[in-house]
Scaffold this motif. Structure first.
Motif, PDB file in Angstrom:
ATOM      1  N   TRP A  97     -73.252  29.910  38.118  1.00 57.58           N
ATOM      2  CA  TRP A  97     -74.691  29.963  37.871  1.00 57.58           C
ATOM      3  C   TRP A  97     -75.062  28.935  36.807  1.00 57.58           C
ATOM      4  O   TRP A  97     -74.216  28.468  36.053  1.00 57.58           O
ATOM      5  CB  TRP A  97     -75.147  31.369  37.490  1.00 57.58           C
ATOM      6  CG  TRP A  97     -74.462  31.997  36.318  1.00 57.58           C
ATOM      7  CD1 TRP A  97     -73.227  32.589  36.307  1.00 57.58           C
ATOM      8  CD2 TRP A  97     -74.961  32.101  34.974  1.00 57.58           C
ATOM      9  NE1 TRP A  97     -72.933  33.059  35.045  1.00 57.58           N
ATOM     10  CE2 TRP A  97     -73.978  32.781  34.204  1.00 57.58           C
ATOM     11  CE3 TRP A  97     -76.139  31.703  34.348  1.00 57.58           C
ATOM     12  CZ2 TRP A  97     -74.144  33.056  32.843  1.00 57.58           C
ATOM     13  CZ3 TRP A  97     -76.317  31.991  32.990  1.00 57.58           C
ATOM     14  CH2 TRP A  97     -75.318  32.657  32.268  1.00 57.58           C
ATOM     15  N   GLU A  98     -76.340  28.611  36.795  1.00 56.99           N
ATOM     16  CA  GLU A  98     -76.808  27.559  35.889  1.00 56.99           C
ATOM     17  C   GLU A  98     -77.616  28.166  34.752  1.00 56.99           C
ATOM     18  O   GLU A  98     -78.509  28.971  34.983  1.00 56.99           O
ATOM     19  CB  GLU A  98     -77.667  26.555  36.665  1.00 56.99           C
ATOM     20  CG  GLU A  98     -78.151  25.424  35.791  1.00 56.99           C
ATOM     21  CD  GLU A  98     -78.800  24.291  36.573  1.00 56.99           C
ATOM     22  OE1 GLU A  98     -78.615  24.228  37.800  1.00 56.99           O
ATOM     23  OE2 GLU A  98     -79.491  23.487  35.940  1.00 56.99           O
ATOM     24  N   GLN A  99     -77.280  27.758  33.532  1.00 66.11           N
ATOM     25  CA  GLN A  99     -78.036  28.238  32.371  1.00 66.11           C
ATOM     26  C   GLN A  99     -79.239  27.327  32.145  1.00 66.11           C
ATOM     27  O   GLN A  99     -79.103  26.109  32.240  1.00 66.11           O
ATOM     28  CB  GLN A  99     -77.181  28.178  31.107  1.00 66.11           C
ATOM     29  CG  GLN A  99     -75.904  28.961  31.161  1.00 66.11           C
ATOM     30  CD  GLN A  99     -75.420  29.313  29.758  1.00 66.11           C
ATOM     31  OE1 GLN A  99     -75.904  30.257  29.156  1.00 66.11           O
ATOM     32  NE2 GLN A  99     -74.476  28.568  29.244  1.00 66.11           N
ATOM     33  N   PRO A 100     -80.383  27.896  31.768  1.00 70.42           N
ATOM     34  CA  PRO A 100     -81.514  27.021  31.435  1.00 70.42           C
ATOM     35  C   PRO A 100     -81.206  26.175  30.208  1.00 70.42           C
ATOM     36  O   PRO A 100     -81.750  25.087  30.042  1.00 70.42           O
ATOM     37  CB  PRO A 100     -82.670  27.981  31.170  1.00 70.42           C
ATOM     38  CG  PRO A 100     -82.129  29.359  31.241  1.00 70.42           C
ATOM     39  CD  PRO A 100     -80.705  29.313  31.703  1.00 70.42           C
ATOM     40  N   TRP A 101     -80.384  26.687  29.316  1.00 68.67           N
ATOM     41  CA  TRP A 101     -79.915  25.934  28.154  1.00 68.67           C
ATOM     42  C   TRP A 101     -78.617  26.612  27.731  1.00 68.67           C
ATOM     43  O   TRP A 101     -78.355  27.752  28.130  1.00 68.67           O
ATOM     44  CB  TRP A 101     -80.936  25.962  26.999  1.00 68.67           C
ATOM     45  CG  TRP A 101     -81.444  27.337  26.693  1.00 68.67           C
ATOM     46  CD1 TRP A 101     -82.594  27.916  27.171  1.00 68.67           C
ATOM     47  CD2 TRP A 101     -80.803  28.348  25.878  1.00 68.67           C
ATOM     48  NE1 TRP A 101     -82.710  29.208  26.707  1.00 68.67           N
ATOM     49  CE2 TRP A 101     -81.621  29.495  25.908  1.00 68.67           C
ATOM     50  CE3 TRP A 101     -79.636  28.375  25.127  1.00 68.67           C
ATOM     51  CZ2 TRP A 101     -81.303  30.674  25.222  1.00 68.67           C
ATOM     52  CZ3 TRP A 101     -79.314  29.547  24.436  1.00 68.67           C
ATOM     53  CH2 TRP A 101     -80.153  30.675  24.490  1.00 68.67           C
ATOM     54  N   GLY A 102     -77.821  25.943  26.922  1.00 65.74           N
ATOM     55  CA  GLY A 102     -76.602  26.604  26.481  1.00 65.74           C
ATOM     56  C   GLY A 102     -75.518  25.648  26.057  1.00 65.74           C
ATOM     57  O   GLY A 102     -75.732  24.434  26.000  1.00 65.74           O
ATOM     58  N   GLU A 103     -74.362  26.208  25.778  1.00 65.44           N
ATOM     59  CA  GLU A 103     -73.196  25.395  25.404  1.00 65.44           C
ATOM     60  C   GLU A 103     -72.687  24.624  26.611  1.00 65.44           C
ATOM     61  O   GLU A 103     -71.938  23.670  26.483  1.00 65.44           O
ATOM     62  CB  GLU A 103     -72.050  26.260  24.887  1.00 65.44           C
ATOM     63  CG  GLU A 103     -72.362  27.125  23.693  1.00 65.44           C
ATOM     64  CD  GLU A 103     -72.822  28.519  24.088  1.00 65.44           C
ATOM     65  OE1 GLU A 103     -73.575  28.679  25.064  1.00 65.44           O
ATOM     66  OE2 GLU A 103     -72.416  29.463  23.382  1.00 65.44           O
ATOM     67  N   GLN A 104     -73.046  25.105  27.804  1.00 65.52           N
ATOM     68  CA  GLN A 104     -72.677  24.399  29.028  1.00 65.52           C
ATOM     69  C   GLN A 104     -73.702  24.749  30.084  1.00 65.52           C
ATOM     70  O   GLN A 104     -74.310  25.813  30.041  1.00 65.52           O
ATOM     71  CB  GLN A 104     -71.283  24.809  29.474  1.00 65.52           C
ATOM     72  CG  GLN A 104     -71.182  26.252  29.880  1.00 65.52           C
ATOM     73  CD  GLN A 104     -69.736  26.704  29.970  1.00 65.52           C
ATOM     74  OE1 GLN A 104     -69.138  27.094  28.975  1.00 65.52           O
ATOM     75  NE2 GLN A 104     -69.182  26.614  31.163  1.00 65.52           N
ATOM     76  N   ARG A 105     -73.881  23.844  31.035  1.00 64.09           N
ATOM     77  CA  ARG A 105     -74.905  24.074  32.053  1.00 64.09           C
ATOM     78  C   ARG A 105     -74.417  25.053  33.109  1.00 64.09           C
ATOM     79  O   ARG A 105     -75.086  26.021  33.425  1.00 64.09           O
ATOM     80  CB  ARG A 105     -75.314  22.735  32.680  1.00 64.09           C
ATOM     81  CG  ARG A 105     -76.496  22.835  33.635  1.00 64.09           C
ATOM     82  CD  ARG A 105     -77.043  21.461  33.956  1.00 64.09           C
ATOM     83  NE  ARG A 105     -76.067  20.625  34.628  1.00 64.09           N
ATOM     84  CZ  ARG A 105     -75.834  20.626  35.947  1.00 64.09           C
ATOM     85  NH1 ARG A 105     -76.537  21.428  36.731  1.00 64.09           N
ATOM     86  NH2 ARG A 105     -74.921  19.839  36.473  1.00 64.09           N
TER      87      ARG A 105
END
Ligand code: NOJ
Ligand code: CA
Length: 699
Positions: A97-105
């Motif tokens: 899954w894709e994070q809207p922001w974070g340490e990794q996408r």
């Protein structure tokens, strides 16, 4: 392009396959689960007395020996024996899954799951279940109580979850305080944990816990060399969990934070507990790289355009109050949050590419803030002081491309805050403000409720839900602990929940110790983003605090922008301290949102090096920090594109740098390197290094 690879083996599929391994009986020895990668193994057992336990192992090495489960209730019999397995259901799951922001996408969520349905063999024959999710880097499990005639209202007086240990591990821990996480970390063997005498935060709402317990995440290194960390995921409508230290039985035991009346959790079926988590790593850095906690939370609930949730650097009318250059309140005659001062800070932000500006002390009520028992109805979250023109400040900010970050100090009077929530958040919406820093300094009113109890867990959630409605992101200070909720609500961006930078300005014990952040990276940071507020250039705080000092070097302070992850990352020092500093270029350049992150090396309490690739770009940033020991480290740049040439800018400890005698000696070096090169770096005592790597276009 986002690619999903989903292989979900659902129950209906298992049933279609026949009962072979989907419904083993209680004693067929098959209540085990193997992690997808095949290393970790979980076993669940119910003995002849109907007492249940789980254990975790890797090959022949036991990591968590048999550990108990269960509950005690007010007005209902204990639930800790006479359990019988009704059904066992095993599934596996793998998605990215894709994070809207974070340490990794992109985040891989891959686990083996076992859901065990249970029932009491004696009256009242309550039904419940345990779900175990086994990842390659640890275990999460939780209890669920379904709708049933045998249960309705539930008053939990204790959760009996145990985490049994092998040998006498090294532990990095803070006391299991019911109100504040702002303690200095201790490093002791398990057998030496003494949380009741480790008190180092006399000035806020700490609770003198009656029993020997630690807060989570607590991180351990076992005698077999495993790194473990215990915490919880998805803390929803439940009490925060501390871990009681039971030395006789060599285990931690769940100790929930109580309501004022002593009950720990008040619920109504159906409900689930938060996930209890055990991270397992053979390399300390893998604890930091793990996504177990966020994966155990529900997917993003927010719909539509999320561009209002913006990772950014921010400055603040903030540090000057902690230095006592100015004050939050107007009556002192030294009020900091004036229109004029705000404009000065906005100019500083605009000059240095800092998108956000936090302004504390803008609203009425600060005359009756700290130390006043009667704090209800004092703070007003829509009325500015007379010397602060909020509309003009927001307008000027917009003109200069700077977003104002709102501030709500509740003074731990959450009922007063709740009464004003809608008007306060509507004001932000009207002004186009999309981020707020909240604060909960002091003992909670009503008396007896705790920052970390269910009553406040509900409050923090109510605030988050209101913020969601008005498109506002939250940076919570004195928060409930992070448990990965940012996955479900990406506007839950960051929080304090540790001894932050501010302690360096005023704490009676002389600020944060030199090894503070090399412990934090392997403990508190496993829970989620931290608003530590880096960016102090004037480490001696002269002339305001001549007796205080930030106890690490300037190079370390810069490295924190990479090491201590936060999507809202502060540039905390005063404009007049930061302006003109060569190191300010680093703050301008460094990214705040990341495509990927790698922990290159590290040991809890000693040192750590993290490399992060900016999101939407090709630059990499590296931060490395050490404790009071000087270190020479070799960094392997094998994560860069092989053969690609990069411009490398290194901000390192200068000649003779030392956290105490010479903290500001900073040397900036620029050269070219290639992907796959080895780079040697030197860290001074209490030092660090901050590196930017920018690909050069190929000829
Ligand atoms: C405590 C917070 O941690 C700090 O950052 C803030 O300035 C004060 N409360 C006032 O709200
Ligand atoms: Ca604080």
């Amino acid at each position: 392009m986002l690619r999903y690879s989903i292989s979900l083996l659902v129950l209906s599929f298992c049933v279609a396959c026949g009962p072979s391994d989907s419904a083993p009986t209680q004693d067929d020895g098959n209540n085990t689960l193997i992690a997808p990668g095949g290393k970790l193994q979980l076993a669940f057992e119910v003995n002849d007395a109907g007492v249940a336990s789980y254990s975790l192992s890797q090959g022949y090495q036991v990591i968590i020996p048999a550990s108990g489960l269960g509950f005690t209730f007010d007005g209902a019999p204990d639930l800790k024996a006479n359990w019988q397995i009704q059904n066992v259901e095993k599934t596996s799951f793998d998605e990215t899954w894709e994070q809207p922001w974070g340490e990794q996408r992109l985040v891989q969520n891959r686990y083996s799951e076992m859901k065990v349905d249970l029932m009491e063999t004696v009256d009242p024959k309550r039904k419940f279940s345990l779900t175990f999710r086994l990842y390659d880097d640890g275990l999460g499990f939780r209890y669920h109580f379904p709708q049933q005639a045998q249960m309705d209202e539930v008053m939990i007086t204790d959760e009996l979850t145990e985490f049994t240990l092998t040998g006498d591990p090294h532990c990095w821990w803070i006391p299991g305080d019911w109100d504040i996480y702002e303690h200095i970390y201790n490093q002791t063997r398990f057998s030496e944990i003494d949380a009741t005498s480790k008190r180092d935060h006399p000035n806020l709402a700490q609770t003198y816990i009656p029993e020997n317990a630690v807060n989570t995440p607590v991180t351990l290194k076992t005698e077999d060399g495993f790194y473990l960390s215990f915490h919880e995921a998805n803390l929803t409508d439940y009490a925060g969990m501390t871990l009681r230290v039971n030395k006789d039985s060599n285990r931690f035991e769940s100790a929930l934070v109580a309501w004022a009346d002593g009950i720990k959790v008040k619920q109504k079926v159906p409900f689930s507990t938060p996930w209890r988590t055990i991270q397992v790593a053979e390399r300390a850095g893998d604890l930091i790289e793990s996504n177990l906690i966020i994966n155990l939370n529900e997917p993003n609930k927010l719909e539509g355009d999320l561009s209002w949730i913006a990772p950014m650097k921010y400055a603040g009318i903030w540090w000057e109050m902690h230095l006592d250059k100015g004050t939050w309140d107007l009556a002192s005659g030294r009020h900091s949050a004036t229109t004029e001062n705000a404009k000065r800070y906005i100019d500083f932000c605009a000059e240095n590419g800092i998108r956000g500006l936090l302004i504390e002390g803008w609203n009425t009520g600060w005359e009756r803030w700290i130390g006043f028992p009667d704090r209800e109805g004092v703070f007003d979250f829509v009325t500015p002081y007379e010397d602060y023109d909020i509309h003009e400040v927001v307008r000027y900010g917009k003109e200069k491309g700077v977003d104002i970050v709102m501030h709500h100090e509740t003074s731990a009077a959450p009922r007063t805050y709740e009464q004003q929530l809608d008007t306060a958040y509507a004001l932000m919406q009207e002004l186009g403000i999309h981020a707020v820093k909240t604060g909960y300094v002091g003992p909670i009113i009503p008396e007896g409720e705790r920052h970390h109890g269910q009553w406040m867990v509900r409050h923090y959630r109510k605030v988050l839900e209101t913020a969601t409605k008005y498109q506002v992101a939250i940076d919570a200070h004195e928060p409930i602990k992070a448990t990965g909720l940012r996955r479900t609500y990406p506007n839950m961006m960051t929080r304090e929940g540790l001894r932050g930078q501010e302690f360096n300005a005023w704490s009676a014990e002389g600020g944060n110790p030199t090894d503070h952040l090399v412990v934090v990276a392997f403990t508190r940071m496993l829970a989620g983003p931290i608003d530590y507020t880096p960016g102090i250039f004037n480490l001696s705080m002269n002339p305001y605090k001549p007796d205080n000092q930030v106890k690490h070097t300037l190079a370390q302070e810069l490295a924190l922008y990479v090491v201590i992850y936060s999507p809202l990352q502060m540039m905390s020092d005063l404009p007049e301290h930061a302006s003109g500093q060569p190191g300010l270029q680093w703050v301008r350049d460094v990214a705040v949102d990341w495509e990927q992150s790698k922990v290159l090396n590290g040991e809890p309490g000693d040192y750590v090096t993290i490399a992060r690739q900016e999101r939407g770009g090709d630059r990499w940033f590296i931060g490395s920090i050490t404790d009071e020991e000087a270190r020479s480290l070799t960094l392997n740049l094998d994560f860069l594109n092989n053969g690609q040439t990069y411009r490398m800018v290194v901000y390192q400890d200068g000649q003779g740098a030392h956290w105490e005698e010479n903290p500001t000696a900073l040397e900036i070096e620029e050269r070219q390197v290639k992907g796959g090169d080895l780079v040697d770096v030197q860290l001074a005592p209490g030092g660090g290094v901050a590196i930017m790597l920018e690909p050069l276009s190929q000829e």
